[in-house]
Design a protein around this motif. Structure first.
Motif, mmCIF file in Angstrom:
data_model
loop_
_atom_site.group_PDB
_atom_site.id
_atom_site.type_symbol
_atom_site.label_atom_id
_atom_site.label_comp_id
_atom_site.label_asym_id
_atom_site.label_seq_id
_atom_site.Cartn_x
_atom_site.Cartn_y
_atom_site.Cartn_z
ATOM 1 N N ASP A 122 3.063 77.597 -15.014
ATOM 2 C CA ASP A 122 4.513 77.779 -15.083
ATOM 3 C C ASP A 122 4.916 78.245 -16.467
ATOM 4 O O ASP A 122 4.425 77.715 -17.480
ATOM 5 C CB ASP A 122 5.245 76.451 -14.816
ATOM 6 C CG ASP A 122 5.223 76.034 -13.358
ATOM 7 O OD1 ASP A 122 5.171 76.921 -12.485
ATOM 8 O OD2 ASP A 122 5.274 74.823 -13.099
ATOM 9 N N LEU A 123 5.832 79.222 -16.534
ATOM 10 C CA LEU A 123 6.507 79.559 -17.777
ATOM 11 C C LEU A 123 7.681 78.604 -17.913
ATOM 12 O O LEU A 123 8.595 78.601 -17.077
ATOM 13 C CB LEU A 123 6.995 81.008 -17.746
ATOM 14 C CG LEU A 123 7.850 81.451 -18.939
ATOM 15 C CD1 LEU A 123 7.050 81.391 -20.236
ATOM 16 C CD2 LEU A 123 8.416 82.848 -18.715
ATOM 17 N N ILE A 124 7.669 77.769 -18.962
ATOM 18 C CA ILE A 124 8.659 76.698 -19.059
ATOM 19 C C ILE A 124 9.646 76.880 -20.204
ATOM 20 O O ILE A 124 10.520 76.025 -20.406
ATOM 21 C CB ILE A 124 7.970 75.316 -19.192
ATOM 22 C CG1 ILE A 124 7.078 75.268 -20.437
ATOM 23 C CG2 ILE A 124 7.180 74.994 -17.926
ATOM 24 C CD1 ILE A 124 6.530 73.881 -20.744
ATOM 25 N N GLY A 125 9.572 77.985 -20.949
ATOM 26 C CA GLY A 125 10.532 78.196 -22.022
ATOM 27 C C GLY A 125 10.025 79.204 -23.023
ATOM 28 O O GLY A 125 9.009 79.861 -22.812
ATOM 29 N N GLY A 126 10.747 79.325 -24.142
ATOM 30 C CA GLY A 126 10.353 80.257 -25.187
ATOM 31 C C GLY A 126 11.528 80.718 -26.012
ATOM 32 O O GLY A 126 12.499 79.988 -26.208
ATOM 33 N N ASP A 127 11.469 81.965 -26.472
ATOM 34 C CA ASP A 127 12.514 82.487 -27.345
ATOM 35 C C ASP A 127 12.475 84.006 -27.301
ATOM 36 O O ASP A 127 11.444 84.613 -26.966
ATOM 37 C CB ASP A 127 12.296 81.994 -28.783
ATOM 38 C CG ASP A 127 13.490 82.276 -29.691
ATOM 39 O OD1 ASP A 127 14.618 82.423 -29.164
ATOM 40 O OD2 ASP A 127 13.305 82.371 -30.914
ATOM 41 N N THR A 128 13.601 84.620 -27.621
ATOM 42 C CA THR A 128 13.664 86.076 -27.764
ATOM 43 C C THR A 128 14.430 86.412 -29.028
ATOM 44 O O THR A 128 15.348 85.687 -29.430
ATOM 45 C CB THR A 128 14.373 86.750 -26.567
ATOM 46 O OG1 THR A 128 15.695 86.208 -26.433
ATOM 47 C CG2 THR A 128 13.599 86.537 -25.278
#
Length: 327
Positions: A122-128
């Motif tokens: 699962d991709l559960i978060g991050g930043d751009t």
């Protein structure tokens, strides 16, 4: 007169995340959209956590197909998890983008989620953010307490093994850069190995209890083997004649380029591991079950460092051992 009602438009950044990177969760309580993700590791398990950054012009060519780049961005991190014998579960993704190109992002996200779906993460978060193209993933894997395969467990008498066919990715890069010309039958295979590597997740999990030490081949076979030798306080001896040369020789007639690709090219994400001779039969069975070649390329002995030897056991000179970002 009542005041006019205004509905705030979603920001381009949050719209980007919603459009391309929000998916239903498999095994997370909370994913993208809040301040933190929430995950619940199983009782009796440890988290294996790794981060890798891919920078345009350093880790990939600027014109790389975005769908393949999406796959690779995730795959190289899952390879690190596999090298611990862990099962990948969750990832975060941080993107620095030079501009907002939804067609590029849609293709990148499709490749990223192709890889995620293949390996069940699962991709559960991050930043751009806005800036030079830079892709950073943090991956979380699960492994039973005390069962992770580390770099520091190799012992004298162990045999050294490598999975698959290292060297193809480096030859593919050399072809794309115009440094050599590959045989037509091998060109697509080598470029695919570079742009769409296959993390050996099933192999890594199966090597728990068989491998004494393990690492994935990212910077070069000899360089990465050196990490095992250093962590284990042993000497690694690689036998030139035992290395998997045949397919690479068929791909490229330049033996010097083939030698450099195999020994120092990196970017293969094959697993390089040590195991005692008693594991030979189990490794043969595992190779057959996974349909994946496992090649014994040398042995561990007392001492320090890594050496390449010929059929007579004499040390051979090596021009380059791997990639170093700051050399």
């Amino acid at each position: 007169m009542s005041a006019p009602q205004h509905t705030a438009a979603p920001s381009p950044e949050f719209d980007l995340i919603r459009r391309h990177f929000v998916r239903p969760m498999r095994a997370a309580a909370l994913g993208p959209g809040d301040d933190c993700a929430l995950v619940s590791p199983s009782p009796g398990h440890e988290l294996a956590v790794t981060s890798d950054m891919l920078v345009a012009g350093t880790h990939f060519l600027p014109d790389t197909d975005p769908r393949r780049l999406g796959w690779k961005t995730l795959a190289v991190n899952l390879s690190d998890v596999a090298a611990m014998g862990a099962t990948p579960r969750w990832v975060t993704l941080a993107l620095s983008l030079p501009g907002l190109d939804h067609d590029w992002l849609a293709a990148f996200a499709a490749g990223f989620f192709d890889c995620a779906d293949t390996f069940g993460v699962d991709l559960i978060g991050g930043d751009t953010t806005r800036g030079p193209l830079n892709l950073c993933v943090t991956a979380f894997g699960e492994v039973a307490c005390g069962r992770a395969v580390r770099r520091g467990g190799a012992q004298a008498g162990d045999r050294i093994w490598v999975s698959g066919q290292p060297g193809r990715a480096a030859l593919g890069l050399a072809e794309l850069l115009g440094r050599l010309t590959l045989a037509p039958a091998a060109r697509a295979d080598c470029i695919t190995a570079l742009e769409q590597p296959q993390p050996r997740v099933a192999l890594g999990a199966a090597l728990k209890g068989l491998a004494s030490a393990m690492i994935d081949v990212s910077d070069g076979l000899l360089a990465d083997l050196g990490h095992i030798a250093t962590a284990s306080k042993v000497s690694a001896v690689v036998e030139d004649a035992a290395l998997p040369w045949t397919a690479l020789d068929a791909a490229c007639s330049d033996r010097a380029a083939v030698r450099d690709a195999l020994l120092a090219g990196g970017d293969d994400y094959e697993l390089l591991f040590c195991a005692p001779p008693a594991a030979d039969a189990a490794l043969a069975a595992l190779s057959a079950r996974l349909g994946l070649a496992l090649t014994r390329i040398g042995h561990i002995e007392a001492g320090q460092g890594v050496q390449l030897v010929d059929a007579s056991g004499r040390s051979m000179p090596v021009a380059r051992r791997g990639y170093d970002h700051f050399s």
